[in-house]
Design a protein around this motif. Structure first.
Motif, PDB file in Angstrom:
ATOM      1  N   GLU A 117     -11.977  28.949  74.482  1.00 39.62           N
ATOM      2  CA  GLU A 117     -10.756  28.967  73.981  1.00 39.62           C
ATOM      3  C   GLU A 117     -10.713  27.719  73.064  1.00 39.62           C
ATOM      4  O   GLU A 117     -11.318  26.839  73.478  1.00 39.62           O
ATOM      5  CB  GLU A 117      -9.856  28.890  75.131  1.00 39.62           C
ATOM      6  N   GLN A 118      -9.924  27.692  72.076  1.00 38.76           N
ATOM      7  CA  GLN A 118      -9.819  26.606  71.120  1.00 38.76           C
ATOM      8  C   GLN A 118      -8.506  26.696  70.212  1.00 38.76           C
ATOM      9  O   GLN A 118      -7.923  27.999  70.021  1.00 38.76           O
ATOM     10  CB  GLN A 118     -10.865  26.814  69.974  1.00 38.76           C
ATOM     11  N   LEU A 119      -7.783  25.598  69.865  1.00 36.76           N
ATOM     12  CA  LEU A 119      -6.708  25.541  69.248  1.00 36.76           C
ATOM     13  C   LEU A 119      -7.231  25.489  67.632  1.00 36.76           C
ATOM     14  O   LEU A 119      -7.947  24.590  67.286  1.00 36.76           O
ATOM     15  CB  LEU A 119      -5.815  24.314  69.498  1.00 36.76           C
ATOM     16  N   VAL A 120      -6.424  26.185  66.649  1.00 35.39           N
ATOM     17  CA  VAL A 120      -7.057  26.090  65.474  1.00 35.39           C
ATOM     18  C   VAL A 120      -5.678  25.735  64.502  1.00 35.39           C
ATOM     19  O   VAL A 120      -4.645  26.477  64.639  1.00 35.39           O
ATOM     20  CB  VAL A 120      -7.481  27.507  64.645  1.00 35.39           C
ATOM     21  N   SER A 121      -5.590  24.637  63.884  1.00 37.48           N
ATOM     22  CA  SER A 121      -4.599  24.355  63.201  1.00 37.48           C
ATOM     23  C   SER A 121      -4.461  24.533  61.662  1.00 37.48           C
ATOM     24  O   SER A 121      -5.416  25.217  61.336  1.00 37.48           O
ATOM     25  CB  SER A 121      -4.098  22.750  63.465  1.00 37.48           C
ATOM     26  N   GLU A 122      -3.517  24.251  60.903  1.00 33.21           N
ATOM     27  CA  GLU A 122      -3.210  24.568  59.723  1.00 33.21           C
ATOM     28  C   GLU A 122      -4.520  24.104  58.951  1.00 33.21           C
ATOM     29  O   GLU A 122      -5.031  22.727  59.191  1.00 33.21           O
ATOM     30  CB  GLU A 122      -1.814  23.988  58.925  1.00 33.21           C
ATOM     31  N   ASN A 123      -4.932  24.786  57.812  1.00 33.79           N
ATOM     32  CA  ASN A 123      -6.184  24.539  57.168  1.00 33.79           C
ATOM     33  C   ASN A 123      -7.355  24.516  57.827  1.00 33.79           C
ATOM     34  O   ASN A 123      -8.608  24.091  57.125  1.00 33.79           O
ATOM     35  CB  ASN A 123      -6.019  23.104  56.505  1.00 33.79           C
ATOM     36  N   GLN A 124      -7.467  25.021  59.251  1.00 35.40           N
ATOM     37  CA  GLN A 124      -8.601  25.259  59.898  1.00 35.40           C
ATOM     38  C   GLN A 124      -8.925  26.619  59.919  1.00 35.40           C
ATOM     39  O   GLN A 124      -8.059  27.596  59.701  1.00 35.40           O
ATOM     40  CB  GLN A 124      -8.688  24.882  61.372  1.00 35.40           C
TER      41      GLN A 124
END
Length: 478
Positions: free
Chosen positions: A425-432
């Motif tokens: 699991e991972q968090l992906v933010s804006e521009n990623q």
């Protein structure tokens, strides 16, 4: 005072307002005449006045729209009551009977107010004054009530109600003499001049026990299978699914044909404060406040020297210019454009038939595909790749799934995504961005409080929506 239980019918899939209204997302769910949809406007209207006991609305819809209905009501702060899911559309008589039987089990003394979700009734106070007149008649005579619209033109697109007498100005209910099918123009002119004919609105009010008794007398074959479908209904994520096996035995028939045209205890409450079934683009033009030249426009539109036209652009990236035209309908969507003579507004469904015969997906499907978790839009489709924009509601999640034939790249452009790929699991933010290999089990979630938007690039030998293997799904989709 008896409780009024609103019953809203919202499972239809009309074609007369194509290309904006399509089978995948029909007119009751689109913002046709403002910022809110016809369903939302109907739900607000059916809340009732503060001085009368109105229950939460009972909704009848189908599988395709089961998540759209509560989402739209929640967006305007309305908590719906029961949402009954019809396994298949069977017209209005079985739907009304199912609602009546369900309500009878809860409150046999209730009165049900039945309305389609896609009509326009702008004067809420006048509507409830008419309902109040109907309630008086139900209390005094036990009649079944329909609402008759005072005609202002010789309309050939509506059925009519022949009243037992010319109504006075009090708004009191008048006995119904008979129903009249859609007339030709000469007959419509004669009925308008007569003064004792009204348009059939398709809105009804009756005590639950009275309408059930009417079904038993006039449409008895419907009662047993619909009763069984209600009794054997299954709860599913807050919805009530009518039993499919029982529902298969139900005849598809309108409530007018099944009951109302046969009953002898019918009354009509006259209504003259504005109503439309929004059954054509010409009706939309009339409701869109056209200017002195009859020009009605919506969206990024420029009109020059036009007369009696409706021009709509349904995409902010699309401008429409109309110059020197008369009596014309123009509706521009990203994937389809309708251009039609105003006097052919009732024939738009013929265009849909022609498109279906060609196998064109535009006949029934919009470029935006609505899902329980949000929506997606295909931006580019080519050989072996596709680009989508995906919008995920706050707190929502796609199913845990995999694909046989494609891999995916996700680029987050708004909000934050929680992405599961196999065990990671991972968090992906804006521009990623993140890559999902072919065959990997994956899930996309929006853990935030604002919508999350990403661009998805699919690559592979096959990119159809049926290349999805679901392992877990919050929305119990198969």
């Amino acid at each position: 005072m008896k409780t009024v239980c609103p019953v809203i019918l919202c499972g239809g899939s009309g074609t007369r307002l194509w290309p904006l209204s399509r089978k995948s997302y029909p007119k009751q769910f689109v913002p046709l005449l403002g910022e809110t949809s016809l369903l939302q406007d109907c739900a607000v209207r059916m809340r009732g006045p503060a001085t009368a006991p109105y229950a939460k609305p009972l909704m009848l819809t189908n599988e395709a729209f089961r998540f759209v209905v509560p989402e739209q009501l929640s967006a305007i702060g309305i908590d719906p009551g029961p949402i009954l899911i019809e396994p298949e559309g069977r017209n209005t008589a079985p739907a009304v009977l199912a609602a009546a039987l369900y309500l009878s089990d809860q409150d046999p003394d209730a009165v049900m107010l039945v309305a389609p979700s896609d009509h326009v009734v702008p004067d809420k106070a006048a509507f409830h004054a008419a309902v109040a007149e109907g309630l008086i008649t139900i209390e005094e005579r036990g009649d079944l009530i329909t609402f008759g619209i005072t005609p202002d033109r010789p309309e050939t697109g509506y059925g009519y109600l022949k009243l037992g007498s010319v109504p006075d100005t009090s708004g009191s209910a008048v006995p119904l003499d008979r129903f009249v099918e859609k007339p030709d123009l000469d007959s419509a002119k004669a009925m308008l001049a007569d003064g004792s004919y009204m348009w059939n609105s398709g809105i009804f009010l009756f005590a639950v026990r009275d309408i059930i008794a009417a079904f038993k007398e006039h449409a008895s074959a419907l009662v047993a299978p619909v009763r069984q479908a209600v009794d054997q209904a299954q709860t599913d994520l807050g919805f009530l699914r009518l039993d499919a096996t029982s529902w298969e035995q139900v005849e598809g028939i309108s409530i007018d044909y099944a009951v109302m045209e046969k009953a002898d205890n019918l009354s009509v409450v006259p209504y003259a404060a504005g109503w439309s079934d929004v059954g054509s683009w010409s009706a939309v033009q009339e409701l869109s406040y056209p200017d002195v030249d009859g020009v009605a426009q919506t969206g990024d539109v420029t009109t020059i020297d036009c007369q009696n036209v409706l021009v709509r652009s349904e995409s902010p990236a699309q401008t429409v210019v109309a110059m020197g035209v008369e009596n014309l309908i123009t509706v521009a969507m990203p994937d389809a454009v309708l251009v039609a003579s105003m006097d052919r507004a009732q024939d738009v469904k013929r265009a849909v038939t022609a498109l279906k015969a060609k196998g064109a997906k535009q006949a029934e499907s919009l470029p935006v595909d609505h899902r329980p978790w949000g929506w997606f839009e295909s931006l580019v489709i080519d050989d072996r790749f596709q680009v989508k924009r995906i919008h995920v509601h706050p707190g929502a999640a796609l199913s845990l799934q995999s694909h046989h034939h494609r891999s995916e790249h996700w680029i987050v452009v708004k909000g934050t995504a929680k992405v599961t790929i196999d065990a990671e699991e991972q968090l992906v933010s804006e521009n990623q961005s993140v890559y999902i290999p072919l065959g990997a089990k994956h899930r996309l979630e929006n853990p935030g409080k604002v919508p999350m938007v990403l661009i998805e690039v699919q690559t592979g030998a096959y990119l159809g929506e049926d290349d999805i293997i679901r392992y877990e799904d919050f929305y119990a989709r198969k």
